[in-house]
Design a protein around this motif. Structure first.
Motif, mmCIF file in Angstrom:
data_model
loop_
_atom_site.group_PDB
_atom_site.id
_atom_site.type_symbol
_atom_site.label_atom_id
_atom_site.label_comp_id
_atom_site.label_asym_id
_atom_site.label_seq_id
_atom_site.Cartn_x
_atom_site.Cartn_y
_atom_site.Cartn_z
ATOM 1 N N ILE A 424 0.719 -1.224 -0.075
ATOM 2 C CA ILE A 424 0.099 0.011 0.013
ATOM 3 C C ILE A 424 0.809 1.242 0.045
ATOM 4 O O ILE A 424 0.145 2.211 -0.136
ATOM 5 C CB ILE A 424 -0.831 0.052 1.221
ATOM 6 C CG1 ILE A 424 0.010 0.111 2.436
ATOM 7 C CG2 ILE A 424 -1.773 -1.133 1.156
ATOM 8 C CD1 ILE A 424 -0.974 0.448 3.608
ATOM 9 N N ALA A 425 2.243 1.174 0.081
ATOM 10 C CA ALA A 425 3.082 2.327 0.096
ATOM 11 C C ALA A 425 4.025 2.543 -0.889
ATOM 12 O O ALA A 425 3.800 2.946 -2.077
ATOM 13 C CB ALA A 425 3.901 2.436 1.448
ATOM 14 N N ASP A 426 5.182 1.456 -0.738
ATOM 15 C CA ASP A 426 6.300 1.638 -1.736
ATOM 16 C C ASP A 426 5.627 1.302 -3.215
ATOM 17 O O ASP A 426 5.941 1.948 -4.317
ATOM 18 C CB ASP A 426 7.323 0.683 -1.409
ATOM 19 C CG ASP A 426 7.831 0.963 -0.160
ATOM 20 O OD1 ASP A 426 7.683 2.130 0.293
ATOM 21 O OD2 ASP A 426 8.450 0.322 0.769
ATOM 22 N N LYS A 427 4.811 0.417 -3.299
ATOM 23 C CA LYS A 427 4.602 0.021 -4.757
ATOM 24 C C LYS A 427 3.459 0.811 -5.327
ATOM 25 O O LYS A 427 3.554 0.885 -6.523
ATOM 26 C CB LYS A 427 4.007 -1.403 -4.658
ATOM 27 C CG LYS A 427 4.827 -2.628 -4.148
ATOM 28 C CD LYS A 427 4.394 -3.902 -4.396
ATOM 29 C CE LYS A 427 5.375 -4.897 -3.995
ATOM 30 N NZ LYS A 427 4.720 -6.398 -4.072
ATOM 31 N N PHE A 492 -1.921 6.537 -9.818
ATOM 32 C CA PHE A 492 -2.094 6.963 -11.009
ATOM 33 C C PHE A 492 -0.853 7.735 -11.958
ATOM 34 O O PHE A 492 -0.414 8.553 -11.212
ATOM 35 C CB PHE A 492 -3.488 7.545 -11.265
ATOM 36 C CG PHE A 492 -4.845 6.780 -10.964
ATOM 37 C CD1 PHE A 492 -5.359 5.724 -11.758
ATOM 38 C CD2 PHE A 492 -5.128 6.665 -9.695
ATOM 39 C CE1 PHE A 492 -6.215 4.918 -11.293
ATOM 40 C CE2 PHE A 492 -6.225 6.052 -9.056
ATOM 41 C CZ PHE A 492 -6.773 4.926 -10.051
ATOM 42 N N PHE A 493 -1.065 7.680 -13.205
ATOM 43 C CA PHE A 493 -0.177 8.521 -14.025
ATOM 44 C C PHE A 493 -0.576 10.086 -14.300
ATOM 45 O O PHE A 493 -1.730 10.126 -14.617
ATOM 46 C CB PHE A 493 0.003 7.829 -15.376
ATOM 47 C CG PHE A 493 1.124 8.268 -16.154
ATOM 48 C CD1 PHE A 493 2.176 7.995 -15.655
ATOM 49 C CD2 PHE A 493 1.096 9.030 -17.329
ATOM 50 C CE1 PHE A 493 3.659 8.306 -16.395
ATOM 51 C CE2 PHE A 493 2.056 9.460 -18.208
ATOM 52 C CZ PHE A 493 3.317 9.106 -17.718
ATOM 53 N N PRO A 494 0.229 10.967 -13.878
ATOM 54 C CA PRO A 494 -0.091 12.208 -13.858
ATOM 55 C C PRO A 494 -0.537 12.709 -15.277
ATOM 56 O O PRO A 494 -0.055 12.313 -16.397
ATOM 57 C CB PRO A 494 0.974 13.139 -13.525
ATOM 58 C CG PRO A 494 1.754 11.958 -12.588
ATOM 59 C CD PRO A 494 1.497 10.616 -13.382
ATOM 60 N N GLY A 495 -1.693 13.541 -15.356
ATOM 61 C CA GLY A 495 -2.391 13.821 -16.767
ATOM 62 C C GLY A 495 -3.138 12.645 -17.359
ATOM 63 O O GLY A 495 -3.680 12.870 -18.663
ATOM 64 N N ARG A 496 -3.034 11.469 -16.665
ATOM 65 C CA ARG A 496 -3.989 10.421 -17.400
ATOM 66 C C ARG A 496 -4.942 9.849 -16.525
ATOM 67 O O ARG A 496 -5.155 8.754 -16.380
ATOM 68 C CB ARG A 496 -3.270 9.398 -18.078
ATOM 69 C CG ARG A 496 -2.249 9.764 -19.228
ATOM 70 C CD ARG A 496 -1.417 8.609 -19.909
ATOM 71 N NE ARG A 496 -0.773 8.988 -21.094
ATOM 72 C CZ ARG A 496 -0.199 8.451 -21.891
ATOM 73 N NH1 ARG A 496 -0.456 6.997 -21.736
ATOM 74 N NH2 ARG A 496 0.553 8.920 -22.849
ATOM 75 N N LEU A 513 -2.802 3.312 -14.478
ATOM 76 C CA LEU A 513 -1.695 3.232 -13.459
ATOM 77 C C LEU A 513 -0.281 3.676 -13.834
ATOM 78 O O LEU A 513 0.150 3.622 -14.840
ATOM 79 C CB LEU A 513 -1.856 1.916 -12.844
ATOM 80 C CG LEU A 513 -2.931 1.333 -12.395
ATOM 81 C CD1 LEU A 513 -2.903 0.004 -11.776
ATOM 82 C CD2 LEU A 513 -3.373 2.416 -11.165
ATOM 83 N N HIS A 514 0.458 4.215 -12.933
ATOM 84 C CA HIS A 514 1.707 4.480 -13.377
ATOM 85 C C HIS A 514 2.694 3.427 -13.543
ATOM 86 O O HIS A 514 2.578 2.550 -12.997
ATOM 87 C CB HIS A 514 2.310 5.411 -11.772
ATOM 88 C CG HIS A 514 3.376 6.203 -12.100
ATOM 89 N ND1 HIS A 514 4.620 5.699 -12.386
ATOM 90 C CD2 HIS A 514 3.583 7.806 -12.093
ATOM 91 C CE1 HIS A 514 5.546 6.735 -12.729
ATOM 92 N NE2 HIS A 514 4.943 8.006 -12.585
ATOM 93 N N CYS A 527 -2.137 -0.763 -17.305
ATOM 94 C CA CYS A 527 -3.315 -1.082 -16.592
ATOM 95 C C CYS A 527 -3.968 0.022 -16.285
ATOM 96 O O CYS A 527 -3.209 1.287 -15.883
ATOM 97 C CB CYS A 527 -2.944 -1.780 -15.213
ATOM 98 S SG CYS A 527 -2.172 -3.523 -15.260
ATOM 99 N N SER A 528 -5.343 -0.057 -16.541
ATOM 100 C CA SER A 528 -6.173 1.168 -16.022
ATOM 101 C C SER A 528 -6.949 0.638 -14.920
ATOM 102 O O SER A 528 -7.400 -0.491 -14.776
ATOM 103 C CB SER A 528 -7.110 1.341 -17.244
ATOM 104 O OG SER A 528 -6.414 1.953 -18.483
ATOM 105 N N ALA A 529 -7.676 1.626 -14.025
ATOM 106 C CA ALA A 529 -8.199 1.063 -12.934
ATOM 107 C C ALA A 529 -9.221 2.187 -12.539
ATOM 108 O O ALA A 529 -8.925 3.342 -12.715
ATOM 109 C CB ALA A 529 -7.288 0.852 -11.696
ATOM 110 N N LEU A 530 -10.346 1.991 -12.032
ATOM 111 C CA LEU A 530 -11.133 2.726 -11.214
ATOM 112 C C LEU A 530 -11.509 2.410 -9.982
ATOM 113 O O LEU A 530 -11.876 1.257 -9.636
ATOM 114 C CB LEU A 530 -12.633 2.684 -12.042
ATOM 115 C CG LEU A 530 -13.810 3.096 -11.300
ATOM 116 C CD1 LEU A 530 -13.842 4.557 -11.415
ATOM 117 C CD2 LEU A 530 -15.110 2.967 -12.278
#
Length: 538
Positions: A424-427, A492-496, A513-514, A527-530
């Protein structure tokens, strides 16, 4: 629930009659037990190791019977038969007698102060002039193992030692010494070893290696000697070979050492009451004197009987029946709780025997009355309270969402509510302090250190474990998370990505996801996530 394996023919011989499998299954149900499986030694070996290994094994039919975890008196053939015979009113419950030898003639176990930091308690008794057969001996050994795994908590609380009394001489001394100072020949070994060598010897043993941790880091190891310096045992690991019992043993010295005196007394009571029926004087046990470091003495086994009083109205009300006090007393007597009516029928006096350590409250007595009455005989009635059951709105919403998501081609996943701090943190590209996660005080494994603050790690690990499956992988999960404070990080990936608002509040995020997150979960495809909080919609 513990499972007791008994040979069918031996069981029927002891019961004095034969049953069909269906009849015995019904008898077990009536007595509050369950006939779990009908098998044989050959079938068991065949299933576990293959048919080749099973060649030559016995075809004797075995009944595997599930016993309630607190019914220590039913963990062997002797106790099981005794309980069923009393239940069917074929015999009366025996009265267990403690025989105290004349002054100076009994056995003594002296506890020294060195044991205090290792294993401070010990109790003992003698089964005098016992008559073993091969079957009785096997049952005696098996009961000790059943108790070790159950009430003894894998020997952490209590360890049992049984010795041929005719090979040793009292008084006995329970002390603790440095491993290098203890030397004896362990059970079924051909030479002597020091305590340190014994620990190394059994480090790879499939059975005993599980108990080594109980004392291996202690500066002193517990050990019991006789008056000639012969080692009886090094509890809780192994007995000495010198005192090994056999079918021909006539006098058995039983000692129980442990960290819990109450459990030790219970274990001793169970062993001696179960097998005292084979003594020259049935159901009698020779007492032993235990001398404590402070000079005080106590006689064991206690074999204590105690009386409890319960009102018939309470039993009838709790079960939902209308039996007379005398009928209820008879039901309890069938459950090895000798009872009679007192005070113009206002009370039932119940005598709790030393075999029933599970009876600690009136509700335990009520339960036994219900078993003897027969759960199937209790009439079903409509409750007098007026309540209307209804599904929680949140649960109803989650069920509707599950149906729609499944219809849209997604597969539901059910992942663990606990995870590692790294998950829940590093990853997820966050500092552990920023997650405000609820931590487990004493985690048993690194995989379950904290309560999850997001569902993403569980789903990503599920995808990683199914990388070889055809793409796309479409998973969803609707479950609880635990948050002390709102989570401010983002995987998540910034801007996306986009933050989702509903009813004037932020309820989640949607996006790609980043790449760092994907890599840390050992994934190679985007990967995309909601992830949204559905509670505002209730």
């Amino acid at each position: 629930m513990p499972t007791v394996s008994v040979k069918r023919d031996l069981l029927f011989q002891a019961l004095g009659r034969t049953y069909t499998d269906e009849e015995f299954n019904e008898l077990c149900f009536e007595f509050g037990l369950e006939l779990d499986e009908i098998t044989s030694e050959k079938d068991i070996i065949s299933k576990e190791k293959g048919e080749e290994k099973a060649k030559g094994a016995s075809d004797t039919v075995l009944y595997k019977i599930d016993v309630p975890a607190n019914r220590y008196d039913l963990l062997c053939l002797e106790g099981l038969v005794r309980g069923l015979q009393v239940f069917k009113e074929r015999i009366n419950l025996p009265r267990y007698e403690k025989i105290i030898p004349a002054q100076g003639e009994g056995q003594r176990l002296i506890i020294t102060e060195e044991t205090v930091q290792v294993r401070p308690h010990a109790v003992a008794a003698v089964l005098r002039n016992i008559n073993f057969t091969k079957e009785r001996y096997d049952s005696f050994i098996d009961l000790q193992e059943k108790l070790h795994q159950n009430i003894c908590r894998r020997r952490a609380l209590v360890a049992i030692g049984t010795h041929d009394l005719d090979t040793i001489s009292g008084p006995f001394t329970f002390t603790a010494k440095a491993p290098s100072e203890i030397k004896f020949k362990p059970l079924n070994q051909s030479q002597e070893y020091t305590a340190s060598q014994i620990m190394d010897l059994y480090r790879t043993d499939s059975h005993l290696r599980h108990y080594l941790h109980l004392i291996e880091n202690k500066p002193l190891y517990p050990v019991i000697y006789d008056s000639n310096g012969v080692v009886l045992s090094m509890p809780p690991i192994i007995n000495g070979d010198h005192t090994k019992i056999s079918v021909n043993t006539r006098n058995v010295f039983v000692e129980c050492t442990g960290t819990d005196i109450t459990k030790a007394k219970t274990v001793l009571d169970i062993i001696v009451t179960m097998f005292s029926e084979y003594c020259e004087k049935p159901f009698s046990v020779e007492a032993a004197e235990v001398v404590y470091p402070n000079g005080k003495t106590h006689i064991y086994p206690e074999l204590a009987y105690r009386k409890e009083k319960v009102k018939p109205e309470l039993i009838n009300k709790k079960i939902g029946i209308s039996e007379t006090p005398s009928s209820l007393a008879k039901l309890l007597t069938r459950m090895c709780l000798k009872s009679h009516v007192t005070g113009n029928g206002n009370n039932i006096e119940i005598e709790i025997p030393p075999t029933r350590a599970d009876i600690i409250h009136a509700c335990d007595i009520v339960e036994d009355a219900a078993i003897a009455y027969g759960y199937n005989n209790i009439q079903m009635t409509i409750p007098k309270t007026y309540t209307i059951a209804n599904q929680l709105p949140l649960n109803k919403l989650t069920e509707l969402l599950r149906l729609d998501l499944a219809a849209a081609g997604f597969t539901e996943a059910l992942t663990f509510a606990l995870c590692s701090q790294e998950d829940i943190a590093d990853k997820l590209g966050m500092d552990i302090s920023a997650t405000k996660a609820v931590r487990i005080a004493n985690p048993k494994t690194a995989e379950f250190q904290v309560a999850r603050t997001t569902l993403l790690p569980g789903l990503l690990k599920t995808i990683a474990a199914n990388r070889k499956m055809p793409l796309p992988l479409k998973l969803f999960e609707i479950s609880d998370i635990v948050l002390k404070d709102p989570n401010t990080g983002s995987a998540f990936f910034p801007g996306r990505c986009a933050e989702i608002f509903a009813k004037g509040q932020s309820i989640g995020k949607l996006g790609v996801l980043h790449p760092d997150v994907i890599t840390k979960f050992e994934l190679t495809m985007p990967c995309s996530a909601l992830e949204i909080n559905i509670e505002p919609f209730v």
